[in-house]
Scaffold this active site. Structure first.
Site, PDB file in Angstrom:
ATOM      1  N   ASP A   4       0.874  -1.177   0.000  1.00 26.38           N
ATOM      2  CA  ASP A   4       0.000   0.000   0.000  1.00 26.38           C
ATOM      3  C   ASP A   4       0.907   1.221   0.000  1.00 26.38           C
ATOM      4  OD1 ASP A   4      -3.260   0.281   0.981  1.00 26.38           O
ATOM      5  OD2 ASP A   4      -1.996   2.077   0.854  1.00 26.38           O
TER       6      ASP A   4
ATOM      7  N   CYS B 128     -20.305  -0.592  -2.914  1.00 23.02           N
ATOM      8  CA  CYS B 128     -20.321  -1.374  -4.162  1.00 23.02           C
ATOM      9  C   CYS B 128     -21.570  -1.161  -5.012  1.00 23.02           C
ATOM     10  CB  CYS B 128     -20.164  -2.853  -3.835  1.00 23.02           C
ATOM     11  SG  CYS B 128     -18.675  -3.177  -2.895  1.00 23.02           S
TER      12      CYS B 128
ATOM     13  N   LYS C 289     -25.056  -1.513   6.430  1.00 27.00           N
ATOM     14  CA  LYS C 289     -25.755  -2.764   6.738  1.00 27.00           C
ATOM     15  C   LYS C 289     -25.213  -3.236   8.076  1.00 27.00           C
ATOM     16  CE  LYS C 289     -22.572  -5.999   4.573  1.00 27.00           C
ATOM     17  NZ  LYS C 289     -22.397  -7.137   3.686  1.00 27.00           N
TER      18      LYS C 289
HETATM   19  C1  UGA Z   1     -21.878  -6.592  -2.262  1.00 27.35           C
HETATM   20  C2  UGA Z   1     -22.136  -7.986  -2.878  1.00 27.35           C
HETATM   21  O1  UGA Z   1     -23.100  -8.690  -2.093  1.00 27.35           O
HETATM   22  C3  UGA Z   1     -20.837  -8.798  -2.928  1.00 27.35           C
HETATM   23  O2  UGA Z   1     -21.074 -10.034  -3.601  1.00 27.35           O
HETATM   24  C4  UGA Z   1     -19.787  -7.997  -3.708  1.00 27.35           C
HETATM   25  O3  UGA Z   1     -18.544  -8.682  -3.750  1.00 27.35           O
HETATM   26  C5  UGA Z   1     -19.585  -6.651  -3.035  1.00 27.35           C
HETATM   27  O4  UGA Z   1     -20.837  -5.941  -3.005  1.00 27.35           O
HETATM   28  C6  UGA Z   1     -18.553  -5.892  -3.832  1.00 27.35           C
HETATM   29  O5  UGA Z   1     -18.773  -5.656  -5.024  1.00 27.35           O
HETATM   30  O6  UGA Z   1     -17.453  -5.643  -3.316  1.00 27.35           O
HETATM   31  P1  UGA Z   1     -21.649  -5.642   0.239  1.00 27.35           P
HETATM   32  O7  UGA Z   1     -21.594  -4.288  -0.389  1.00 27.35           O
HETATM   33  O8  UGA Z   1     -20.680  -6.004   1.300  1.00 27.35           O
HETATM   34  O9  UGA Z   1     -21.480  -6.786  -0.906  1.00 27.35           O
HETATM   35  O10 UGA Z   1     -23.071  -5.781   0.882  1.00 27.35           O
HETATM   36  P2  UGA Z   1     -24.401  -6.632   0.684  1.00 27.35           P
HETATM   37  O11 UGA Z   1     -24.521  -7.601   1.775  1.00 27.35           O
HETATM   38  O12 UGA Z   1     -24.519  -7.137  -0.689  1.00 27.35           O
HETATM   39  O13 UGA Z   1     -25.486  -5.471   0.904  1.00 27.35           O
HETATM   40  C7  UGA Z   1     -25.524  -4.316   0.069  1.00 27.35           C
HETATM   41  C8  UGA Z   1     -26.676  -3.430   0.439  1.00 27.35           C
HETATM   42  O14 UGA Z   1     -27.911  -4.047   0.101  1.00 27.35           O
HETATM   43  C9  UGA Z   1     -26.779  -3.112   1.941  1.00 27.35           C
HETATM   44  O15 UGA Z   1     -27.136  -1.757   2.111  1.00 27.35           O
HETATM   45  C10 UGA Z   1     -27.869  -4.043   2.429  1.00 27.35           C
HETATM   46  O16 UGA Z   1     -28.533  -3.568   3.576  1.00 27.35           O
HETATM   47  C11 UGA Z   1     -28.785  -4.052   1.219  1.00 27.35           C
HETATM   48  N1  UGA Z   1     -29.634  -5.265   1.123  1.00 27.35           N
HETATM   49  C12 UGA Z   1     -29.078  -6.496   0.935  1.00 27.35           C
HETATM   50  C13 UGA Z   1     -31.009  -5.132   1.175  1.00 27.35           C
HETATM   51  O17 UGA Z   1     -31.543  -4.002   1.340  1.00 27.35           O
HETATM   52  N2  UGA Z   1     -31.782  -6.242   1.050  1.00 27.35           N
HETATM   53  C14 UGA Z   1     -31.268  -7.482   0.865  1.00 27.35           C
HETATM   54  O18 UGA Z   1     -32.043  -8.459   0.747  1.00 27.35           O
HETATM   55  C15 UGA Z   1     -29.871  -7.607   0.807  1.00 27.35           C
END
Ligand code: UGA
Length: 480
Positions: A42, A291, A351
């Site tokens: 880094d 993301c 989240k």
């Molecule tokens: C997301 C993807 O799930 C990963 O597969 C991916 O690798 C990652 O982005 C990335 O591109 O680096 P992440 O951002 O950690 O992962 O979070 P998620 O668990 O996917 O949640 C994303 C958002 O969607 C959160 O705000 C969560 O609260 C919301 N969410 C998720 C919902 O509102 N409803 C759901 O059913 C699921």
């Protein structure tokens, strides 16, 4: 190309990971856990010395234990990318690709790293793009390296996107649904297959101290070999599809509210169809994080540039934005007017189980409530420090030590992040703490009947409102 291509000396592969953010640090630590020697580079000296000293910098399950186990033996941290390039066989680029003003991914960090790698390339290396990047980035990296005078046969550029979720990133890395390797040469595909062999041949899952998860020696993850462009599109399309699923269920939840149906029942009913699946059908206040918002915008922008009509993604974004406004209206509908109201806020992270507040819908809602003239007492189990740096406390905004303090004397409690621990709060204590027992839940953490039994007015997403049993009895009993 065959997925079974292997090289004999797989444990001798030395790996450099450039970038020590969520993806880079998790990848570096997990490669060490798989048995490889890793250098994590880094250019931020403070980060490097913090990591050398044992600080994990991010809140991530299993990361502190693994870092402690491998720090200064299988994994070294440094700022010198030149040395890392000369020492290692494969160099994974895992630097940030933030959203530019036009919605495109800003690839300047990726370009800078590619050029720096080029300056130290004298023997064959595989350069791996792990950052989330738009289609064609692989070719741009190759061109940038060639422009710096490196012969074509001295390197290959491979696309190996990551599908980690924050909070469960280590387990996601070691127990992936699939490993995608986009390579246009057999030589590079062979190196990547060897790197992931401990997972794909199941050996990792036979180790007594392996990190637990869904994969086993009998059911190891598949490695999917594709072209570089397909791999790049797989990453963007995966995130865009998941975001679409969330916006879809949010739109359905609005329909449920308009008809007094229950979105939980609807989501279960559609999710049981194996073609649809039950995951990512939780309605709420919209998706956030570093993301989905960025990747949906970048994918839309790629489509625009290629002249492809992908307005579906614009609708996904529109629904997501609208969902936050709807939630604000719900708070207003419970409290009549907002100016001067005291609101307890549970959750600031984008989240649950993470301290990340990037593009957090919870913070947007806090800002919206402040703009309406509310006074806020907010609590989050891990994200308060980061939030306070971005949104300093003031006369209308306090950060408090626990959920009950947030509820203390509030006109209503709003739940904005799905932390598991919020679901186990003592409801009697919460009721006593609130000035009015009103809970507006943006994450559907509670059963409406239970809330009603505990004397709350309870509004959630896509489910009929619940009222205190007492109040309901009074209003439904015949007039004397
Ligand atoms: C997301 C993807 O799930 C990963 O597969 C991916 O690798 C990652 O982005 C990335 O591109 O680096 P992440 O951002 O950690 O992962 O979070 P998620 O668990 O996917 O949640 C994303 C958002 O969607 C959160 O705000 C969560 O609260 C919301 N969410 C998720 C919902 O509102 N409803 C759901 O059913 C699921």
């Amino acid at each position: 190309m065959s997925t079974t291509t292997r090289i004999d000396n797989k444990t001798d592969i030395k790996i450099a990971v450039v970038g020590s953010g969520y993806v880079g640090l998790v990848a570096a630590v997990c490669f060490a856990e798989m048995g490889h020697d890793v250098i994590c580079v880094d250019n931020d000296e403070r980060k490097v010395s913090a990591l050398q000293g044992g600080d994990t910098l991010i809140h991530e399950n299993n990361l502190p234990e693994l870092l402690e186990r491998y720090r200064n033996n299988k994994i070294r941290f440094m700022t010198d990318l030149g040395e890392a390039t000369r020492t290692c066989d494969a160099i994974f680029i895992a630097v940030g690709t933030p959203q530019s003003e036009t919605g495109d991914a800003d690839l300047s960090y990726v370009e800078a790293v590619a050029c720096e790698i080029a300056r130290s390339l004298t023997t064959y290396k595989v350069i791996v793009e792990k950052s989330t990047v738009p289609v064609y980035t692989n070719e741009w990296i190759r061109r940038a390296i060639e422009r710096n005078g490196v012969a074509r046969e001295l390197f290959d550029v491979v696309s190996n996107p990551e599908f980690l979720r924050e909070g469960t990133a280590v387990s996601d890395f070691l127990h992936p649904d699939r490993i995608v390797v986009g390579a246009n040469s057999d030589r590079a595909a062979t190196v990547l297959s060897a790197i992931y062999a401990p997972l794909t041949d199941g050996e990792y899952y036979t180790r007594p101290d392996h990190i637990a998860g869904p994969c086993t020696a009998d059911a190891p993850p598949p490695l999917l070999l594709t072209s570089t462009k397909s791999a790049e599109i797989i990453k963007h399309a995966s995130n865009a599809f998941l975001a679409l699923k969330i916006s879809f269920i949010n739109a359905v939840s609005n329909l449920c509210e308009a008809t007094d149906a229950n979105v939980e029942q609807v989501a279960r009913g559609i999710g049981l169809d194996s073609r649809i699946g039950p995951k990512f059908l939780r309605p709420g206040i919209g998706y956030g994080g570093s993301c989905f918002p960025k990747d949906v915008a970048a994918f839309r922008s790629v489509a625009d540039q290629l002249g492809i009509d992908f307005n579906l993604l614009t609708e996904v974004e529109k629904i997501n934005t609208h969902q936050k406004k709807r939630f604000l209206s719900k708070v207003r509908s419970a409290l009549w007017t907002l100016r001067g109201k005291r609101i307890g806020v549970l959750g600031l992270a984008f989240k649950g189980e993470t301290d990340d507040i990037r593009d957090s819908p919870a913070i947007e809602l806090v800002e919206m409530l402040l703009a309406e003239g509310c006074t806020i007492a907010a609590f989050d189990p891990a994200a308060m420090k980061r939030t306070a740096d971005a949104l300093p406390p003031g006369p209308n905004l306090r950060y408090v030590e626990d959920a009950y303090a947030a509820a203390d004397d509030a006109d209503a409690l709003v739940i904005l992040t799905d932390w598991q621990e919020f679901g186990t709060l003592d409801l009697n204590k919460l009721n006593t703490a609130l000035r009015y027992p009103i809970v507006i839940d943006g994450r559907n953490l509670f059963d409406p009947q239970v809330m009603s039994d505990h004397g709350f007015t309870y509004l959630s997403i896509g489910r009929p409102a619940a009222y205190p049993v007492r109040e309901l009895t009074a209003s439904t009993s015949p007039t004397p």
